[in-house]
Motif scaffolding. Structure first.
Motif, short mmCIF file in Angstrom:
data_model
loop_
_atom_site.label_atom_id
_atom_site.label_comp_id
_atom_site.label_asym_id
_atom_site.label_seq_id
_atom_site.Cartn_x
_atom_site.Cartn_y
_atom_site.Cartn_z
N SER A 193 0.84 -1.20 0.00
CA SER A 193 0.00 0.00 0.00
C SER A 193 0.87 1.25 0.00
O SER A 193 2.06 1.20 0.31
CB SER A 193 -0.90 0.01 1.24
OG SER A 193 -0.09 0.23 2.38
N ASN A 194 0.24 2.38 -0.31
CA ASN A 194 0.99 3.65 -0.33
C ASN A 194 1.55 3.99 1.04
O ASN A 194 2.66 4.50 1.16
CB ASN A 194 0.10 4.79 -0.84
CG ASN A 194 -0.06 4.70 -2.34
OD1 ASN A 194 0.77 4.08 -3.02
ND2 ASN A 194 -1.13 5.27 -2.85
N SER A 195 0.79 3.69 2.09
CA SER A 195 1.30 4.04 3.43
C SER A 195 2.48 3.14 3.80
O SER A 195 3.43 3.59 4.45
CB SER A 195 0.19 4.02 4.48
OG SER A 195 -0.11 2.70 4.83
N LYS A 227 4.62 1.97 1.59
CA LYS A 227 5.73 2.53 0.79
C LYS A 227 6.29 3.77 1.46
O LYS A 227 7.50 3.99 1.50
CB LYS A 227 5.24 2.89 -0.62
CG LYS A 227 5.05 1.68 -1.52
CD LYS A 227 4.63 2.12 -2.91
CE LYS A 227 4.25 0.90 -3.74
NZ LYS A 227 3.52 1.23 -4.95
N LYS A 228 5.38 4.59 2.00
CA LYS A 228 5.81 5.84 2.66
C LYS A 228 6.69 5.53 3.88
O LYS A 228 7.73 6.15 4.11
CB LYS A 228 4.55 6.60 3.10
CG LYS A 228 4.72 8.10 3.07
CD LYS A 228 3.38 8.78 3.27
CE LYS A 228 3.63 9.98 4.17
NZ LYS A 228 2.57 10.31 5.05
N HIS A 284 10.44 -3.01 -2.86
CA HIS A 284 10.24 -1.56 -3.02
C HIS A 284 11.63 -0.93 -3.23
O HIS A 284 12.28 -0.49 -2.28
CB HIS A 284 9.56 -0.98 -1.77
CG HIS A 284 9.31 0.50 -1.88
ND1 HIS A 284 8.52 1.05 -2.86
CD2 HIS A 284 9.79 1.55 -1.15
CE1 HIS A 284 8.51 2.37 -2.72
NE2 HIS A 284 9.27 2.70 -1.70
#
Ligand code: GSH
Length: 230
Positions: A128-130, A132-133, A175
């Motif tokens: 998810s984007n979070s 990845k963040k 990632h």
């Protein structure tokens, strides 16, 4: 002497312990554990490592869990003067090594684990984007740790690098490090990956780990698509 390392090659913390054992020239027995099947949960294994995590060791009846504690123990117990570069006596260098080990234990690996756990339990289909963040935020910290030295705590490889490279090898596979944003981290990663011990001990398990995470995500996607069509 009879040291047994309970491990699976895909496990980043197990790979870190195996690399230290390899560098120190320790002749050990391997006991394979599959954490996806929860083979570490039997009463016998739980007694040896109440955390029920991989890796753990049994050194002639002395049992210890957590890769970071194990790496330090192996160095103290089996290290020879020629290995002192891995954990130098200078107090500030040691403090920096400890901080990087705690960083791996408390920040970096848990961010990987937050991807691993839902992937292996059938829930996650992609990062998810979070997630990845959070992973990128760890890369930012590592870039900063590399601002004054070639390696994470010194200009030579220490226990800190052996620990962090195992987590990073899986993270980079799922990632990738952006070399424009994190050039020092990318250079460190390439330098570490070129080390013989990393090629021999870390790479095969890291490749296996990345491939299994990607395969599980694909299977989860197929299963979720099937369910949504029912
Ligand atoms: N801080 C621990 C983390 C070990 C860990 O979580 N290992 C994973 C395998 S890579 C595991 O055993 N997962 C099963 C669980 O957490 O129950 C260490 O460095 O040894």
């Amino acid at each position: 002497m009879s040291l047994t390392i309970y491990k699976t090659n895909a496990s980043p913390p197990a790979r870190a312990v195996m690399m230290v054992a390899e560098i120190l020239g320790i002749n050990y027995n391997s006991y394979e554990i599959n954490p996806i099947l929860r083979e570490q949960d039997t009463p016998e294994m739980t007694k040896k490592n109440p955390m029920r995590t991989i890796p753990y060791i049994d050194d002639d009846g002395y049992c210890l869990g957590d890769s970071h504690a194990i790496m330090l123990y192996l160095f103290d117990q089996y290290g020879k003067p020629e290995h002192s570069y891995l954990y130098p006596t200078d107090k500030r260098k040691r403090a920096t090594i400890h901080q990087r080990l705690f960083f791996d234990c408390g920040v970096l690996f848990p961010r990987l684990r937050s991807v691993m756990a839902p992937t292996y339990t059938g829930k996650l289909t992609e990062i998810s984007n979070s997630m990845k963040k959070n992973i990128d935020d760890s890369y930012r910290m590592l870039e900063a740790y590399l601002s004054d030295t070639l390696y994470l705590a010194d200009n030579v490889i220490t226990l800190a690098d052996l620990s962090v490279i195992t987590t990073m090898s899986t993270l980079h596979g799922i990632h990738p490090i952006d070399s424009n944003k994190y050039p020092k981290l990318m250079k460190w990663f390439s330098n570490m990956s070129e080390q013989e011990v990393c090629k021999k001990v870390n790479k095969p398990g890291a490749d296996e780990h990345v491939a299994s995470l990607k395969t599980f995500m694909e299977i989860n996607k197929l299963n979720q698509n099937k369910k949504s069509k029912l």
